[in-house]
Design a protein around this motif. Sequence first.
Motif, mmCIF file in Angstrom:
data_model
loop_
_atom_site.group_PDB
_atom_site.id
_atom_site.type_symbol
_atom_site.label_atom_id
_atom_site.label_comp_id
_atom_site.label_asym_id
_atom_site.label_seq_id
_atom_site.Cartn_x
_atom_site.Cartn_y
_atom_site.Cartn_z
ATOM 1 N N PHE A 80 -1.304 86.111 -48.145
ATOM 2 C CA PHE A 80 -1.321 87.541 -48.443
ATOM 3 C C PHE A 80 -0.479 88.273 -47.408
ATOM 4 N N TYR A 81 0.064 89.409 -47.823
ATOM 5 C CA TYR A 81 0.682 90.310 -46.857
ATOM 6 C C TYR A 81 0.066 91.690 -47.040
ATOM 7 N N GLN B 257 -16.119 91.887 -42.350
ATOM 8 C CA GLN B 257 -14.666 91.874 -42.542
ATOM 9 C C GLN B 257 -13.972 90.895 -41.600
ATOM 10 N N PRO B 258 -14.361 90.836 -40.309
ATOM 11 C CA PRO B 258 -13.754 89.821 -39.438
ATOM 12 C C PRO B 258 -14.046 88.396 -39.912
ATOM 13 N N LYS C 174 -16.123 77.956 -48.282
ATOM 14 C CA LYS C 174 -16.245 79.370 -47.932
ATOM 15 C C LYS C 174 -14.875 80.031 -47.845
ATOM 16 N N SER C 175 -13.871 79.294 -47.329
ATOM 17 C CA SER C 175 -12.517 79.829 -47.267
ATOM 18 C C SER C 175 -11.968 80.061 -48.678
ATOM 19 N N LEU C 176 -12.268 79.134 -49.579
ATOM 20 C CA LEU C 176 -11.827 79.304 -50.961
ATOM 21 C C LEU C 176 -12.517 80.496 -51.614
ATOM 22 N N LEU D 34 -9.852 83.412 -44.131
ATOM 23 C CA LEU D 34 -8.509 83.441 -44.702
ATOM 24 C C LEU D 34 -7.510 82.788 -43.757
ATOM 25 N N ALA D 35 -7.619 83.085 -42.475
ATOM 26 C CA ALA D 35 -6.710 82.484 -41.501
ATOM 27 C C ALA D 35 -6.863 80.965 -41.471
#
Length: 301
Positions: free
Chosen positions: A51-52, A32-33, A7-9, A39-40
Amino acid sequence: MENINLKSLEAFRAIMQTGSATAAARQLGLTQPGISRLLASLEQLVGFQLFYREHSRLIATDEAKLLTSEIDLLLNNADRFLALARNLHKTETGSLTIVAPHSFSSGPLADAVASFIQLYPKISVSIESHSPQTARDLVAQRSIDCGFIQLPETHPGLIIKPMLDSELVCAIPAEHPLSNRATMNLTDLSHEPLVMLGQGRPSRQKLEKLFQQNGVIPKIRLETHSVATACAYVQRQLGIAIINRVLAQQYLNSQLKLIPLEPSIHHHYGFIYSAYAPMPKLVAAFCQHCTQFFSTNDYAF
């Protein structure tokens, strides 16, 4: 060691595609959270930022860009695993991904696939075209089910089954003075402008060696890597092309004739699949079908 979360991928890929966590969440049907947490988690696992933020956009770091192709490969393999698991005992349904050179796909492979789908109308087929090296690797890694490639082939991750054979012919304008010849030899071509294919490839090197052995310096007017393009130039009377018969037949019309080349030069093609796992039933059925199809339709090896 912490395991990779698919899921993170998926969240990573969706952000790469959309440029924002909100759009990625919408694409995956998450909040979104939830995307931010995934991602974290991935950033914690790899140990660096992926990402930034720039205004409302998420901009990929250089490290993230380097990981993109590997993550795509992992997710594609996961999808293929699920498809294989669902269709493991079924030959009449499922999906088949095949890689082959473009001219091969639109010619002899199109005929073989069409007849195979008549036998198995519930399957879906995807045809891809890549460079020979990429095609080898994708089949060996099982990212693609099977394919066709010009022989000889020695990739250690592939099992190769010789499948069909084709000789070189001269594609010549129908109105050309030599168009009624039964065969064409290299001396006949010594004063003719030529359309040549495959510069630097083994088959081209073999042809150039034959020219040299016969004391003929070819008059090359055009270079191309496409059989379709070569035939288009021949039809416009820009020269005579020396091309693969089974790949050229699909472009035959009233403006073009194919005349056998003497001495004969042959191209061989093989069916390839991964050496790292048993052949799936659908791939085995397609391989068997192609073996029979090519042996009975003027493609014999």
